[in-house]
Design a protein around this motif. Structure first.
Motif, PDB file in Angstrom:
ATOM      1  N   ILE A 183       0.818  -1.185   0.059  1.00  0.00           N
ATOM      2  CA  ILE A 183      -0.037  -0.033  -0.004  1.00  0.00           C
ATOM      3  C   ILE A 183       0.865   1.303  -0.021  1.00  0.00           C
ATOM      4  O   ILE A 183       2.108   1.022   0.466  1.00  0.00           O
ATOM      5  CB  ILE A 183      -1.005   0.042   1.315  1.00  0.00           C
ATOM      6  N   GLU A 184       0.531   2.392  -0.502  1.00  0.00           N
ATOM      7  CA  GLU A 184       1.190   3.615  -0.864  1.00  0.00           C
ATOM      8  C   GLU A 184       0.339   4.674   0.002  1.00  0.00           C
ATOM      9  O   GLU A 184      -0.939   4.729  -0.453  1.00  0.00           O
ATOM     10  CB  GLU A 184       1.715   3.903  -2.030  1.00  0.00           C
ATOM     11  N   LEU A 185       0.531   5.327   1.324  1.00  0.00           N
ATOM     12  CA  LEU A 185      -0.213   6.466   1.614  1.00  0.00           C
ATOM     13  C   LEU A 185       0.222   7.526   1.342  1.00  0.00           C
ATOM     14  O   LEU A 185       1.340   8.128   1.267  1.00  0.00           O
ATOM     15  CB  LEU A 185      -0.248   5.961   3.380  1.00  0.00           C
ATOM     16  N   LEU A 186      -0.734   8.472   0.936  1.00  0.00           N
ATOM     17  CA  LEU A 186      -0.391  10.151   0.786  1.00  0.00           C
ATOM     18  C   LEU A 186       0.128  10.215   2.019  1.00  0.00           C
ATOM     19  O   LEU A 186      -0.053   9.797   3.283  1.00  0.00           O
ATOM     20  CB  LEU A 186      -1.680  10.645   0.319  1.00  0.00           C
ATOM     21  N   PRO A 187       1.022  11.628   2.184  1.00  0.00           N
ATOM     22  CA  PRO A 187       1.600  12.079   3.112  1.00  0.00           C
ATOM     23  C   PRO A 187       1.048  11.879   4.567  1.00  0.00           C
ATOM     24  O   PRO A 187      -0.147  12.371   4.744  1.00  0.00           O
ATOM     25  CB  PRO A 187       2.146  13.394   2.789  1.00  0.00           C
ATOM     26  N   LEU A 188       1.789  11.424   5.486  1.00  0.00           N
ATOM     27  CA  LEU A 188       1.534  11.213   6.897  1.00  0.00           C
ATOM     28  C   LEU A 188       1.817  12.361   8.010  1.00  0.00           C
ATOM     29  O   LEU A 188       1.304  12.116   8.932  1.00  0.00           O
ATOM     30  CB  LEU A 188       1.563   9.703   7.375  1.00  0.00           C
ATOM     31  N   ALA A 189       2.776  12.975   7.329  1.00  0.00           N
ATOM     32  CA  ALA A 189       3.311  14.027   8.318  1.00  0.00           C
ATOM     33  C   ALA A 189       2.344  15.084   8.649  1.00  0.00           C
ATOM     34  O   ALA A 189       1.370  15.262   7.785  1.00  0.00           O
ATOM     35  CB  ALA A 189       4.510  14.651   7.901  1.00  0.00           C
ATOM     36  N   GLU A 190       2.248  15.789   9.774  1.00  0.00           N
ATOM     37  CA  GLU A 190       1.228  16.694   9.942  1.00  0.00           C
ATOM     38  C   GLU A 190       1.060  17.883   9.398  1.00  0.00           C
ATOM     39  O   GLU A 190       2.262  18.293   9.040  1.00  0.00           O
ATOM     40  CB  GLU A 190       1.405  17.281  11.604  1.00  0.00           C
ATOM     41  N   HIS A 191      -0.240  18.122   8.811  1.00  0.00           N
ATOM     42  CA  HIS A 191      -0.252  19.253   7.947  1.00  0.00           C
ATOM     43  C   HIS A 191      -1.551  20.085   8.239  1.00  0.00           C
ATOM     44  O   HIS A 191      -2.586  19.372   9.017  1.00  0.00           O
ATOM     45  CB  HIS A 191      -0.507  18.823   6.559  1.00  0.00           C
ATOM     46  N   PRO A 192      -1.707  21.156   8.255  1.00  0.00           N
ATOM     47  CA  PRO A 192      -2.877  22.001   8.641  1.00  0.00           C
ATOM     48  C   PRO A 192      -4.013  22.062   8.014  1.00  0.00           C
ATOM     49  O   PRO A 192      -5.216  22.214   8.606  1.00  0.00           O
ATOM     50  CB  PRO A 192      -2.221  23.567   8.843  1.00  0.00           C
ATOM     51  N   LEU A 193      -3.916  21.773   6.357  1.00  0.00           N
ATOM     52  CA  LEU A 193      -5.154  21.784   5.560  1.00  0.00           C
ATOM     53  C   LEU A 193      -5.638  20.299   5.218  1.00  0.00           C
ATOM     54  O   LEU A 193      -4.508  20.036   4.508  1.00  0.00           O
ATOM     55  CB  LEU A 193      -4.774  22.955   4.486  1.00  0.00           C
ATOM     56  N   ASP A 194      -6.597  20.099   5.274  1.00  0.00           N
ATOM     57  CA  ASP A 194      -7.031  18.752   4.742  1.00  0.00           C
ATOM     58  C   ASP A 194      -7.266  18.696   3.435  1.00  0.00           C
ATOM     59  O   ASP A 194      -6.518  17.726   2.610  1.00  0.00           O
ATOM     60  CB  ASP A 194      -8.517  18.441   5.250  1.00  0.00           C
ATOM     61  N   ALA A 195      -7.345  20.224   2.701  1.00  0.00           N
ATOM     62  CA  ALA A 195      -7.454  20.017   1.102  1.00  0.00           C
ATOM     63  C   ALA A 195      -5.957  19.970   0.469  1.00  0.00           C
ATOM     64  O   ALA A 195      -5.735  19.692  -0.778  1.00  0.00           O
ATOM     65  CB  ALA A 195      -8.166  21.414   0.732  1.00  0.00           C
ATOM     66  N   SER A 196      -4.815  19.813   1.404  1.00  0.00           N
ATOM     67  CA  SER A 196      -3.569  19.760   0.679  1.00  0.00           C
ATOM     68  C   SER A 196      -3.382  18.248   0.661  1.00  0.00           C
ATOM     69  O   SER A 196      -2.235  18.034   0.015  1.00  0.00           O
ATOM     70  CB  SER A 196      -2.323  20.473   1.423  1.00  0.00           C
ATOM     71  N   TRP A 197      -4.289  17.425   1.208  1.00  0.00           N
ATOM     72  CA  TRP A 197      -3.896  16.107   1.133  1.00  0.00           C
ATOM     73  C   TRP A 197      -2.465  15.461   1.847  1.00  0.00           C
ATOM     74  O   TRP A 197      -2.101  14.463   1.762  1.00  0.00           O
ATOM     75  CB  TRP A 197      -4.174  15.501  -0.126  1.00  0.00           C
ATOM     76  N   GLY A 198      -2.007  16.506   2.652  1.00  0.00           N
ATOM     77  CA  GLY A 198      -0.746  15.969   3.319  1.00  0.00           C
ATOM     78  C   GLY A 198       0.590  16.574   2.412  1.00  0.00           C
ATOM     79  O   GLY A 198       1.706  16.341   2.807  1.00  0.00           O
ATOM     80  N   TYR A 199       0.309  17.330   1.396  1.00  0.00           N
ATOM     81  CA  TYR A 199       1.412  17.614   0.796  1.00  0.00           C
ATOM     82  C   TYR A 199       1.940  18.973   0.965  1.00  0.00           C
ATOM     83  O   TYR A 199       2.955  19.461   0.374  1.00  0.00           O
ATOM     84  CB  TYR A 199       1.077  17.772  -0.684  1.00  0.00           C
ATOM     85  N   GLN A 200       1.447  19.658   1.965  1.00  0.00           N
ATOM     86  CA  GLN A 200       1.976  20.891   2.355  1.00  0.00           C
ATOM     87  C   GLN A 200       1.990  20.806   4.111  1.00  0.00           C
ATOM     88  O   GLN A 200       1.044  20.938   4.935  1.00  0.00           O
ATOM     89  CB  GLN A 200       1.066  22.227   1.995  1.00  0.00           C
ATOM     90  N   ILE A 201       3.097  20.549   4.448  1.00  0.00           N
ATOM     91  CA  ILE A 201       3.435  20.105   5.787  1.00  0.00           C
ATOM     92  C   ILE A 201       4.088  21.279   6.636  1.00  0.00           C
ATOM     93  O   ILE A 201       4.789  21.969   6.190  1.00  0.00           O
ATOM     94  CB  ILE A 201       4.507  19.064   5.697  1.00  0.00           C
ATOM     95  N   THR A 202       3.648  20.903   7.935  1.00  0.00           N
ATOM     96  CA  THR A 202       4.306  21.837   9.095  1.00  0.00           C
ATOM     97  C   THR A 202       5.271  21.112   9.827  1.00  0.00           C
ATOM     98  O   THR A 202       6.078  21.761  10.528  1.00  0.00           O
ATOM     99  CB  THR A 202       3.095  22.575   9.785  1.00  0.00           C
ATOM    100  N   SER A 203       4.978  19.805  10.402  1.00  0.00           N
ATOM    101  CA  SER A 203       5.685  18.956  11.288  1.00  0.00           C
ATOM    102  C   SER A 203       6.086  17.652  10.705  1.00  0.00           C
ATOM    103  O   SER A 203       5.393  16.757  10.396  1.00  0.00           O
ATOM    104  CB  SER A 203       4.814  18.872  12.579  1.00  0.00           C
ATOM    105  N   TYR A 204       7.462  17.788   9.985  1.00  0.00           N
ATOM    106  CA  TYR A 204       7.758  16.521   9.270  1.00  0.00           C
ATOM    107  C   TYR A 204       7.934  15.178   9.975  1.00  0.00           C
ATOM    108  O   TYR A 204       8.019  14.237   9.536  1.00  0.00           O
ATOM    109  CB  TYR A 204       9.058  16.882   8.497  1.00  0.00           C
ATOM    110  N   TYR A 205       8.317  15.489  11.538  1.00  0.00           N
ATOM    111  CA  TYR A 205       8.568  14.264  11.920  1.00  0.00           C
ATOM    112  C   TYR A 205       7.200  13.812  13.154  1.00  0.00           C
ATOM    113  O   TYR A 205       7.368  12.900  13.770  1.00  0.00           O
ATOM    114  CB  TYR A 205       9.546  14.755  12.958  1.00  0.00           C
ATOM    115  N   ALA A 206       6.096  14.455  12.989  1.00  0.00           N
ATOM    116  CA  ALA A 206       5.043  14.098  13.611  1.00  0.00           C
ATOM    117  C   ALA A 206       3.813  13.527  12.734  1.00  0.00           C
ATOM    118  O   ALA A 206       3.385  14.060  11.918  1.00  0.00           O
ATOM    119  CB  ALA A 206       4.321  15.441  14.249  1.00  0.00           C
ATOM    120  N   PRO A 207       3.497  12.256  12.893  1.00  0.00           N
ATOM    121  CA  PRO A 207       2.478  11.970  12.131  1.00  0.00           C
ATOM    122  C   PRO A 207       1.250  12.343  12.468  1.00  0.00           C
ATOM    123  O   PRO A 207       1.017  12.782  13.530  1.00  0.00           O
ATOM    124  CB  PRO A 207       2.332  10.316  12.645  1.00  0.00           C
ATOM    125  N   THR A 208       0.273  12.784  11.293  1.00  0.00           N
ATOM    126  CA  THR A 208      -0.737  13.399  11.561  1.00  0.00           C
ATOM    127  C   THR A 208      -1.794  12.815  12.796  1.00  0.00           C
ATOM    128  O   THR A 208      -1.925  11.396  12.824  1.00  0.00           O
ATOM    129  CB  THR A 208      -1.773  13.515  10.315  1.00  0.00           C
TER     130      THR A 208
END
Length: 634
Positions: A183-208
């Protein structure tokens, strides 16, 4: 992950070669105290702020380490689950709060603080998987990837994202039934905007936090491995978002991003580019890749938007002056050197990792070793194949004969890289329509076209990837805020499509010809690539033994052809193994049930030929009946 700070740590971090910098930067247990270390070279002052001091920073000042550009503090009264940020005083005297770039946990959006994680260690149970992976050979093995967005595969009764643990209980048996290897998961790092699907990240080491805790995610990956499913995550080193609590102007000046705004700005996405030439940024990003591979046992990273990294003018309007490097071209040499370094480090520590480049450029040698001048990935998404195939499939069959080259062109360059064939999320959003809805014709023809598309993908050289919903014919585009339309299983055509893809994957797994020589020219042979009038393509796929080959016929029109001649390389008898037009798949059942004897008359440049029935909008696959098989049939 706790590690004491040493002079070597500091030195390596500033040299861009500390590949485990997350073990000393950020927040860690330090005996009975909690230690904080942050990189903020331009700051006049750094304090820890949180509920414990009303976010004022008072009483929790950090000390700048000598000549290190790092700030350090250790405090006895900071407990698990405590929220915190760094209160930074900029060179101009302004103060602001920033999340910890190395935080392992973050608040659920719209809240933005970093959070002290639980220090309880997760006990992994995937030792057998790791042993199997150590002996694996992904180049000569089946590789079927199910791409999904964890927030919208399924939702709970309140239309909220389900947890990692619920996802484990429901997704794993589903993926196993379909026959996917990964399986391949779209980015799991913490991100503020759902509409970015995880591709605009604020916390690279924090799983959402949308789906649970750190250990919940580890449980999900562990369960995947215990059920022989690999896990790939999308990883985004190409850019980061501008939210105030994130990396932008972290200490009052450009730090993680380029200082030159022309190089820093990504106007298309409204984001900022990392400064790949800065050693500390290299330590930050490469350590992050290692973090996901080591601490979460992920099996690979799909590196997002590589073209946006390697081109200085990726989304720059034509009206603006173009940037060039010291050689006068538009390549970002720092980004290329960073990617080479990234892949060298990853494969040093994780030789069996899958490092996949999502690259839309024509930059050569993406999957070639760095020692030979390559970028060093081991796989690359074939964006050209995907674009050409979908453009062709969207045409009414009557017009396809004038665009025949769209399907033959991919074999002109296929062996230049180790390609993955992707039908990804990007192709079913923003008005592009779902895969099913792209197909022309009435409902029957739409499903027949989609079965043909999947069949063609499965027999084309290269590993395979399909986005969620495609397996049962999602009619509308992917919506990140809603679950897939699971009720479609109640309708015969959709249920039959799911059955078809399941059987197609089983067939793929049992046919070495379809995966052993994906990246060697000896595994593919055209029989007839030029029949544009009938829009029929005929070719052979071969395995390592080069004997037990498959003869493949693809008909991209709704016309049935009887007594159709096909050249074959060797005399004998041939039987049909697979047909996408079978009634059980929703087809018209134009099958070849009989054994076909070859005729000693040349055809298609071969010495022999067979006569078959060609089903409409379908793929049919034949195999020569060897002597041992003939005895079994008798």
């Amino acid at each position: 992950m706790t590690k004491q700070i040493s002079e070597e740590d500091v030195y390596l971090f500033h040299q861009g070669t500390h590949y485990f910098s997350y073990q000393f930067l950020g927040c860690h247990r330090d005996g009975v105290k909690t230690r904080f270390v942050v990189w903020a070279p331009h700051a006049k002052k750094v304090e820890l702020a949180g509920d414990f001091n009303d976010w004022s920073g008072k009483g929790y000042a950090l000390t700048k380490l000598d000549n290190a550009e790092l700030w350090y503090g250790s405090f006895p009264d900071i407990q698990e689950n405590t929220r915190y940020k760094y209160r930074i005083t900029a060179p101009n005297g302004d103060t602001f709060l920033k999340a910890d770039p190395y935080a392992f946990r973050a608040e659920l959006r719209p809240l933005t603080a970093s959070v002290i994680p639980s220090w309880k260690q997760y006990m992994w149970g995937d030792q057998e998987w790791e042993l199997l992976k150590a002996e694996s050979d992904p180049y000569h093995s089946p590789l079927l990837i199910y791409e999904l967005h964890a927030g919208s595969w399924k939702r709970d009764d309140q239309n909220l994202p389900i947890s990692y643990r619920v996802l484990a209980s429901q997704l794993i048996p589903y993926v196993k039934e379909l026959g996917y290897t990964h399986i391949e998961l779209l980015p799991l790092a913490e991100h503020p905007l759902d509409a970015s699907w995880g591709y605009q990240i604020t916390s690279y080491y924090a799983p959402t936090s949308r789906h649970g805790s750190i250990n919940d995610l580890k449980y999900f990956i562990d369960q995947c491995h215990q059920h022989q499913i690999g896990v790939i995550i999308d990883w985004v080193p190409g850019h980061f978002c501008k939210d105030d609590h994130g990396l932008r102007q972290f200490d009052g000046e450009a730090l993680y991003e380029y200082k030159d705004p022309k190089k820093a700005e990504k106007p298309l996405w409204g984001t900022l580019t990392f400064d790949y030439g800065k050693p500390e940024v290299q330590s930050f990003l490469i350590s992050n890749a290692i973090y996901w591979l080591k601490e979460f046992h992920v099996d690979g990273l799909r590196v997002d938007a590589v073209a946006s990294m390697t081109s200085l003018n990726f989304d720059r309007p034509d009206s603006e002056e173009k940037l060039v490097n010291s050689f006068g071209n538009e390549l970002n040499l720092e980004a290329i050197a960073f990617l080479q370094k990234l892949n060298e480090v990853v494969f040093h520590y994780f030789p069996k990792a899958l490092m996949m480049a999502e690259d839309s450029s024509d930059l050569p040698l993406i999957t070639h070793p760095t020692s030979k001048g390559g970028i060093g990935f081991n796989f690359k998404w074939n964006m050209g194949w995907m674009n050409d195939l979908l453009k062709y499939m969207e045409l009414d069959p009557i017009y396809r004969k004038w665009h025949h080259q769209l399907l033959t062109f991919s074999m002109m360059y296929h062996y230049s890289e180790n390609f993955v064939l992707p039908l990804s999320h990007d192709e079913v959003v923003h008005g592009k329509k779902s895969l099913l809805n792209k197909m022309p014709g009435d409902q029957w023809q739409q499903f027949a076209n989609l079965r043909l598309l999947y069949g063609y993908m499965m027999v084309h050289p290269g590993k395979k990837l399909l986005f969620m919903g495609g397996e049962f014919g999602q009619y509308i585009e992917w919506r990140f805020q809603q679950a897939l339309d699971w009720h479609l299983f109640d309708y015969p055509f959709h249920h039959a499509l799911f059955h078809y893809l399941t059987e197609l994957h089983k067939f793929y797994h049992h046919q070495p010809s379809l995966y052993q020589l994906d990246y060697h020219p000896s595994g593919f042979q055209w029989i007839d690539p030029d029949n544009h009038e009938q829009s029929i393509f005929i070719f052979i796929r071969k395995a390592l033994d080069l004997e037990n080959h498959l003869l493949i016929v693809c008909n991209f029109t709704p016309v049935v052809y009887y007594d159709f001649n096909i050249g074959v390389p060797t005399p004998g008898t041939y039987r049909e193994l697979f047909n996408s037009d079978a009634a059980c798949y929703g087809g018209s059942d134009q099958n070849n049930t009989e054994i076909h004897f070859s005729f000693p008359e040349g055809w298609h440049g071969q010495d022999q030929h067979i006569k078959i029935k060609v089903p409409p909008l379908a793929i049919c696959i034949f195999q020569q009946v060897l002597e041992s098989t003939e005895e079994e049939l008798e």
